[in-house]
Motif scaffolding. Structure first.
Motif, PDB file in Angstrom:
ATOM      1  N   TRP A  49      11.127   7.332   6.750  1.00 30.21           N
ATOM      2  CA  TRP A  49      11.178   6.706   5.438  1.00 30.21           C
ATOM      3  C   TRP A  49      11.421   5.209   5.588  1.00 30.21           C
ATOM      4  CZ3 TRP A  49      14.277   3.906   2.183  1.00 30.21           C
ATOM      5  CH2 TRP A  49      14.030   3.990   0.820  1.00 30.21           C
ATOM      6  N   LEU A  50      12.379   4.826   6.429  1.00 26.60           N
ATOM      7  CA  LEU A  50      12.686   3.407   6.652  1.00 26.60           C
ATOM      8  C   LEU A  50      11.531   2.688   7.338  1.00 26.60           C
ATOM      9  CD1 LEU A  50      16.419   3.730   7.721  1.00 26.60           C
ATOM     10  CD2 LEU A  50      15.562   2.596   5.652  1.00 26.60           C
ATOM     11  N   ASP A  51      10.876   3.353   8.292  1.00 27.50           N
ATOM     12  CA  ASP A  51       9.714   2.755   8.960  1.00 27.50           C
ATOM     13  C   ASP A  51       8.588   2.497   7.957  1.00 27.50           C
ATOM     14  OD1 ASP A  51      10.962   2.754  11.421  1.00 27.50           O
ATOM     15  OD2 ASP A  51       9.961   4.581  12.133  1.00 27.50           O
ATOM     16  N   GLU A  52       8.357   3.455   7.075  1.00 22.56           N
ATOM     17  CA  GLU A  52       7.314   3.299   6.056  1.00 22.56           C
ATOM     18  C   GLU A  52       7.671   2.165   5.098  1.00 22.56           C
ATOM     19  OE1 GLU A  52       3.702   4.243   4.032  1.00 22.56           O
ATOM     20  OE2 GLU A  52       4.428   4.872   6.006  1.00 22.56           O
ATOM     21  N   LEU A  53       8.939   2.062   4.731  1.00 22.79           N
ATOM     22  CA  LEU A  53       9.385   0.958   3.873  1.00 22.79           C
ATOM     23  C   LEU A  53       9.131  -0.383   4.555  1.00 22.79           C
ATOM     24  CD1 LEU A  53      10.819  -0.340   1.441  1.00 22.79           C
ATOM     25  CD2 LEU A  53      12.994   0.147   2.605  1.00 22.79           C
ATOM     26  N   ALA A  54       9.501  -0.495   5.820  1.00 23.14           N
ATOM     27  CA  ALA A  54       9.293  -1.745   6.552  1.00 23.14           C
ATOM     28  C   ALA A  54       7.812  -2.081   6.638  1.00 23.14           C
ATOM     29  CB  ALA A  54       9.901  -1.633   7.955  1.00 23.14           C
ATOM     30  N   TRP A  55       6.992  -1.077   6.891  1.00 22.74           N
ATOM     31  CA  TRP A  55       5.543  -1.315   6.973  1.00 22.74           C
ATOM     32  C   TRP A  55       5.012  -1.794   5.628  1.00 22.74           C
ATOM     33  CZ3 TRP A  55       1.331   0.812   4.454  1.00 22.74           C
ATOM     34  CH2 TRP A  55       0.086   0.415   4.959  1.00 22.74           C
ATOM     35  N   ARG A  56       5.413  -1.128   4.556  1.00 24.96           N
ATOM     36  CA  ARG A  56       4.926  -1.513   3.224  1.00 24.96           C
ATOM     37  C   ARG A  56       5.411  -2.907   2.839  1.00 24.96           C
ATOM     38  NH1 ARG A  56       2.172   2.295   0.660  1.00 24.96           N
ATOM     39  NH2 ARG A  56       2.346   4.437   1.385  1.00 24.96           N
ATOM     40  N   GLN A  57       6.657  -3.230   3.157  1.00 24.81           N
ATOM     41  CA  GLN A  57       7.168  -4.560   2.852  1.00 24.81           C
ATOM     42  C   GLN A  57       6.417  -5.624   3.636  1.00 24.81           C
ATOM     43  OE1 GLN A  57      11.393  -3.861   3.607  1.00 24.81           O
ATOM     44  NE2 GLN A  57      11.799  -4.176   1.444  1.00 24.81           N
ATOM     45  N   GLY A  58       6.032  -5.322   4.856  1.00 29.56           N
ATOM     46  CA  GLY A  58       5.302  -6.273   5.678  1.00 29.56           C
ATOM     47  C   GLY A  58       3.865  -6.462   5.258  1.00 29.56           C
ATOM     48  N   SER A  59       3.334  -5.512   4.479  1.00 25.76           N
ATOM     49  CA  SER A  59       1.919  -5.584   4.122  1.00 25.76           C
ATOM     50  C   SER A  59       1.672  -5.982   2.671  1.00 25.76           C
ATOM     51  CB  SER A  59       1.246  -4.226   4.394  1.00 25.76           C
ATOM     52  OG  SER A  59       1.776  -3.242   3.525  1.00 25.76           O
ATOM     53  N   ILE A  60       2.741  -6.225   1.895  1.00 27.87           N
ATOM     54  CA  ILE A  60       2.535  -6.570   0.488  1.00 27.87           C
ATOM     55  C   ILE A  60       2.311  -8.062   0.319  1.00 27.87           C
ATOM     56  CG2 ILE A  60       3.854  -4.636  -0.417  1.00 27.87           C
ATOM     57  CD1 ILE A  60       6.177  -6.569  -0.891  1.00 27.87           C
ATOM     58  N   THR A  61       1.643  -8.382  -0.759  1.00 31.32           N
ATOM     59  CA  THR A  61       1.493  -9.780  -1.151  1.00 31.32           C
ATOM     60  C   THR A  61       2.065  -9.915  -2.549  1.00 31.32           C
ATOM     61  OG1 THR A  61      -0.663  -9.412  -2.160  1.00 31.32           O
ATOM     62  CG2 THR A  61      -0.627 -10.020   0.180  1.00 31.32           C
ATOM     63  N   ASP A  62       2.250 -11.103  -2.978  1.00 28.81           N
ATOM     64  CA  ASP A  62       2.807 -11.312  -4.305  1.00 28.81           C
ATOM     65  C   ASP A  62       1.707 -11.354  -5.362  1.00 28.81           C
ATOM     66  OD1 ASP A  62       5.205 -13.635  -5.756  1.00 28.81           O
ATOM     67  OD2 ASP A  62       4.792 -11.529  -6.148  1.00 28.81           O
ATOM     68  N   ALA A  63       0.745 -10.459  -5.215  1.00 31.99           N
ATOM     69  CA  ALA A  63      -0.356 -10.392  -6.169  1.00 31.99           C
ATOM     70  C   ALA A  63       0.123  -9.951  -7.544  1.00 31.99           C
ATOM     71  CB  ALA A  63      -1.427  -9.434  -5.662  1.00 31.99           C
ATOM     72  N   ALA A  64       1.259  -9.276  -7.587  1.00 32.12           N
ATOM     73  CA  ALA A  64       1.751  -8.766  -8.869  1.00 32.12           C
ATOM     74  C   ALA A  64       2.486  -9.829  -9.682  1.00 32.12           C
ATOM     75  CB  ALA A  64       2.673  -7.572  -8.624  1.00 32.12           C
ATOM     76  N   SER A  65       2.629 -11.035  -9.157  1.00 30.45           N
ATOM     77  CA  SER A  65       3.375 -12.054  -9.892  1.00 30.45           C
ATOM     78  C   SER A  65       2.709 -12.419 -11.211  1.00 30.45           C
ATOM     79  CB  SER A  65       3.565 -13.300  -9.034  1.00 30.45           C
ATOM     80  OG  SER A  65       2.315 -13.874  -8.731  1.00 30.45           O
ATOM     81  N   SER A  66       1.422 -12.219 -11.289  1.00 33.76           N
ATOM     82  CA  SER A  66       0.734 -12.529 -12.545  1.00 33.76           C
ATOM     83  C   SER A  66       0.886 -11.411 -13.572  1.00 33.76           C
ATOM     84  CB  SER A  66      -0.753 -12.753 -12.268  1.00 33.76           C
ATOM     85  OG  SER A  66      -1.331 -11.570 -11.749  1.00 33.76           O
ATOM     86  N   THR A  67       1.520 -10.304 -13.205  1.00 32.96           N
ATOM     87  CA  THR A  67       1.662  -9.178 -14.122  1.00 32.96           C
ATOM     88  C   THR A  67       3.064  -9.086 -14.706  1.00 32.96           C
ATOM     89  OG1 THR A  67       2.253  -7.687 -12.326  1.00 32.96           O
ATOM     90  CG2 THR A  67      -0.089  -7.840 -12.889  1.00 32.96           C
ATOM     91  N   ARG A  68       3.795 -10.176 -14.739  1.00 29.34           N
ATOM     92  CA  ARG A  68       5.171 -10.155 -15.236  1.00 29.34           C
ATOM     93  C   ARG A  68       5.263  -9.719 -16.699  1.00 29.34           C
ATOM     94  NH1 ARG A  68       8.783 -11.279 -11.517  1.00 29.34           N
ATOM     95  NH2 ARG A  68       8.312 -12.832  -9.955  1.00 29.34           N
ATOM     96  N   GLN A  69       4.259  -9.931 -17.468  1.00 31.97           N
ATOM     97  CA  GLN A  69       4.298  -9.561 -18.876  1.00 31.97           C
ATOM     98  C   GLN A  69       3.694  -8.181 -19.140  1.00 31.97           C
ATOM     99  OE1 GLN A  69       6.009 -11.437 -20.982  1.00 31.97           O
ATOM    100  NE2 GLN A  69       6.387 -12.832 -19.284  1.00 31.97           N
ATOM    101  N   SER A  70       3.300  -7.484 -18.099  1.00 33.08           N
ATOM    102  CA  SER A  70       2.668  -6.180 -18.292  1.00 33.08           C
ATOM    103  C   SER A  70       3.709  -5.076 -18.330  1.00 33.08           C
ATOM    104  CB  SER A  70       1.668  -5.915 -17.159  1.00 33.08           C
ATOM    105  OG  SER A  70       2.359  -5.806 -15.937  1.00 33.08           O
ATOM    106  N   SER A  71       3.288  -3.897 -18.781  1.00 32.70           N
ATOM    107  CA  SER A  71       4.149  -2.723 -18.819  1.00 32.70           C
ATOM    108  C   SER A  71       3.707  -1.748 -17.752  1.00 32.70           C
ATOM    109  CB  SER A  71       4.050  -2.038 -20.188  1.00 32.70           C
ATOM    110  OG  SER A  71       4.550  -2.893 -21.181  1.00 32.70           O
ATOM    111  N   ARG A  72       4.649  -1.074 -17.169  1.00 38.90           N
ATOM    112  CA  ARG A  72       4.363  -0.075 -16.133  1.00 38.90           C
ATOM    113  C   ARG A  72       4.242   1.287 -16.801  1.00 38.90           C
ATOM    114  NH1 ARG A  72       3.824   3.668 -12.609  1.00 38.90           N
ATOM    115  NH2 ARG A  72       4.138   3.235 -10.400  1.00 38.90           N
TER     116      ARG A  72
END
Length: 158
Positions: A49-72
């Motif tokens: 679980w921790l390895d997968e978290l580290a991998w995902r954190q290392g592969s993300i970009t801040d592409a979601a910064s433009s979605t601050r006003q959106s709803s999940r």
């Protein structure tokens, strides 16, 4: 000992990640966790679980910064595992700036990766803390989340 994956993750955080006592070798840490009473299968799942978290954190970009006003919108499967109280807590954490959209998605993904059907809001708080732990620029959010977990309310929310 009948512990689940989140208990192993909490134990690792409280005894090793948050201190200078980190064993230099994963095998030594696994042995220490086993001596502490955790089952080998749960220990392996926690490291995966921790390895997968580290991998995902290392592969993300801040592409979601433009979605601050959106709803999940939560999928049916997410709604089945993450109850209304916990979804409300995630919204609160995002509105107060503790979580950004990228971190929120990591939290949801890591919550869904847990091998449990009875996920609680407290479990998700720990997931949030672990997600924020190694994210650059999230030090104040991490400190607020740690305060929320240990004392119930962060000193100040922005």
């Amino acid at each position: 000992m009948n512990e689940n994956l989140i208990d192993v993750l909490i134990f690792i955080y409280e005894n090793y990640m948050d201190t200078e006592n980190q064993p230099q070798d994963q095998i030594l840490l696994e042995e220490e966790l086993f001596k502490a009473g955790f089952e080998k299968e749960e220990i392996k799942k926690a490291f995966d679980w921790l390895d997968e978290l580290a991998w995902r954190q290392g592969s993300i970009t801040d592409a979601a910064s433009s979605t601050r006003q959106s709803s999940r919108i939560f999928t049916f499967e997410e709604q089945q595992r993450i109850d209304l109280e916990t979804r409300g807590m995630l919204l609160y954490l995002e509105q107060t700036g503790i979580l950004d959209p990228v971190s929120r998605e990591l939290v949801i993904e890591r919550a869904m990766a847990l091998d449990t059907q009875d996920l609680t809001a407290d479990d998700v708080k720990w997931i949030v803390l672990l997600v924020l732990l190694n994210q650059p620029g999230q030090e104040s959010a991490f400190a607020l989340m740690e305060e929320l977990i240990y004392n119930g309310n962060p000193e100040m929310l922005h």
